[in-house]
Design an enzyme around this catalytic site. Structure first.
Site, mmCIF file in Angstrom:
data_model
loop_
_atom_site.group_PDB
_atom_site.id
_atom_site.type_symbol
_atom_site.label_atom_id
_atom_site.label_comp_id
_atom_site.label_asym_id
_atom_site.label_seq_id
_atom_site.Cartn_x
_atom_site.Cartn_y
_atom_site.Cartn_z
ATOM 1 N N CYS A 3 5.700 49.507 -30.072
ATOM 2 C CA CYS A 3 5.826 49.109 -28.669
ATOM 3 C C CYS A 3 4.694 48.158 -28.272
ATOM 4 C CB CYS A 3 5.798 50.355 -27.787
ATOM 5 S SG CYS A 3 5.659 49.973 -26.043
ATOM 6 N N CYS A 6 2.228 49.627 -25.695
ATOM 7 C CA CYS A 6 1.310 50.607 -26.279
ATOM 8 C C CYS A 6 0.236 49.892 -27.107
ATOM 9 C CB CYS A 6 2.074 51.612 -27.136
ATOM 10 S SG CYS A 6 3.000 52.833 -26.173
ATOM 11 N N ASP A 29 2.217 38.791 -16.824
ATOM 12 C CA ASP A 29 3.373 38.622 -17.708
ATOM 13 C C ASP A 29 3.191 37.341 -18.520
ATOM 14 O OD1 ASP A 29 6.571 39.803 -17.597
ATOM 15 O OD2 ASP A 29 6.182 37.901 -18.608
ATOM 16 N N THR A 93 13.896 44.386 -21.993
ATOM 17 C CA THR A 93 13.552 43.944 -23.350
ATOM 18 C C THR A 93 12.404 44.737 -23.956
ATOM 19 O OG1 THR A 93 12.079 42.230 -22.464
ATOM 20 C CG2 THR A 93 14.350 41.586 -22.962
ATOM 21 N N HIS A 96 9.410 50.381 -22.713
ATOM 22 C CA HIS A 96 8.289 51.168 -22.191
ATOM 23 C C HIS A 96 8.297 50.846 -20.702
ATOM 24 C CE1 HIS A 96 3.733 52.323 -22.602
ATOM 25 N NE2 HIS A 96 4.046 52.283 -21.307
ATOM 26 N N HIS A 98 8.044 49.743 -17.067
ATOM 27 C CA HIS A 98 7.062 48.869 -16.427
ATOM 28 C C HIS A 98 7.638 48.328 -15.135
ATOM 29 C CE1 HIS A 98 9.565 46.580 -19.203
ATOM 30 N NE2 HIS A 98 9.483 45.580 -18.339
ATOM 31 N N HIS A 100 7.639 45.045 -12.710
ATOM 32 C CA HIS A 100 7.281 43.643 -12.494
ATOM 33 C C HIS A 100 6.775 43.495 -11.061
ATOM 34 C CE1 HIS A 100 9.452 42.006 -16.083
ATOM 35 N NE2 HIS A 100 10.145 43.123 -15.926
HETATM 36 P P1 AMP Z 1 11.775 43.523 -19.193
HETATM 37 O O1 AMP Z 1 12.715 42.408 -19.563
HETATM 38 O O2 AMP Z 1 11.948 44.061 -17.822
HETATM 39 O O3 AMP Z 1 11.785 44.614 -20.249
HETATM 40 O O4 AMP Z 1 10.331 42.868 -19.158
HETATM 41 C C1 AMP Z 1 9.494 42.735 -20.261
HETATM 42 C C2 AMP Z 1 8.468 41.717 -19.880
HETATM 43 O O5 AMP Z 1 7.376 41.820 -20.743
HETATM 44 C C3 AMP Z 1 8.975 40.278 -19.941
HETATM 45 O O6 AMP Z 1 8.862 39.669 -18.652
HETATM 46 C C4 AMP Z 1 8.028 39.627 -20.953
HETATM 47 O O7 AMP Z 1 7.701 38.294 -20.619
HETATM 48 C C5 AMP Z 1 6.826 40.545 -20.913
HETATM 49 N N1 AMP Z 1 6.009 40.577 -22.108
HETATM 50 C C6 AMP Z 1 6.435 40.753 -23.385
HETATM 51 N N2 AMP Z 1 5.388 40.737 -24.234
HETATM 52 C C7 AMP Z 1 4.271 40.555 -23.474
HETATM 53 C C8 AMP Z 1 2.869 40.447 -23.760
HETATM 54 N N3 AMP Z 1 2.385 40.518 -25.022
HETATM 55 N N4 AMP Z 1 2.022 40.258 -22.721
HETATM 56 C C9 AMP Z 1 2.485 40.165 -21.461
HETATM 57 N N5 AMP Z 1 3.776 40.275 -21.134
HETATM 58 C C10 AMP Z 1 4.670 40.455 -22.122
HETATM 59 ZN ZN ZN Z 2 4.937 52.000 -25.285
#
Ligand code: AMP
Ligand code: ZN
Length: 115
Positions: A3, A6, A29, A93, A96, A98, A100
Site C-alpha cells: 500500500c 502505508c 496529492d 485507486t 487505503h 483517504h 481528498h
Molecule cells: P483515489 O482515486 O480516491 O483512490 O485517490 C488516490 C489518490 O492518491 C490520487 O489522487 C493519486 O494522485 C494519489 N496518490 C497516489 N500516489 C501518491 C503519492 N505517492 N503521493 C501523493 N499522492 C498520491
Molecule cells: Zn495502507
C-alpha cells in the site's frame, strides 16, 4: 503489504507530511485536481468506510474535525471540498481510506449523469 500510503507513513516512499498526529497525516496529492489538493490519510490501513471499526470511526471523527483547525496552514480560508472515493464506480485507486481536500479556487460541481 504494497500500500502506497502505508509506505509513505513508514517513510519508505518520501513525502512531505504537512500535518501529522496520532490519528492521521496530510500530504499533497501527487496528481492535483485543483489548485490545492491534499490527502488526509488515517494511519490505520482499511479500504472502505464499511470496514471501519468503532475505534477507526472515533479516530476518523477526530481527524475530520481537525481539518477546520488547519485552514490557515493549508490555505482553505475561502472554502474547501472533501471527497472520499469508495469502490469501483468512484474510481478508487488506492485501497487505503483517504479524504481528498480540494481548495484554492471555485470548485465546479458538475452534473455527472450521461445525457
Ligand atoms: P483515489 O482515486 O480516491 O483512490 O485517490 C488516490 C489518490 O492518491 C490520487 O489522487 C493519486 O494522485 C494519489 N496518490 C497516489 N500516489 C501518491 C503519492 N505517492 N503521493 C501523493 N499522492 C498520491
Ligand atoms: Zn495502507
Amino acid at each position: 503489504m504494497s500500500c502506497v500510503f502505508c509506505k509513505i507513513l513508514k517513510g519508505e516512499i518520501p513525502s512531505e507530511k504537512l500535518y501529522e498526529d496520532e490519528d492521521m497525516f496530510i500530504i499533497r496529492d501527487i496528481d492535483p485536481k485543483a489548485e490545492k489538493h491534499y490527502l488526509m490519510i488515517p494511519k490505520r490501513h482499511y479500504k472502505l468506510i464499511a470496514d471501519m471499526t468503532k475505534e477507526d470511526g472515533l479516530a476518523f471523527q477526530r481527524a475530520i474535525r481537525k481539518i477546520p483547525t488547519l485552514t490557515e496552514n493549508l490555505g482553505l480560508q475561502s472554502g474547501y471540498r472533501l471527497v472520499i472515493n469508495q469502490g469501483d464506480d468512484a474510481g478508487q485507486t488506492v485501497f487505503h481510506l483517504h479524504v481528498h481536500i480540494l481548495a484554492g479556487q471555485p470548485l465546479d460541481f458538475p452534473d455527472l449523469r450521461k445525457k
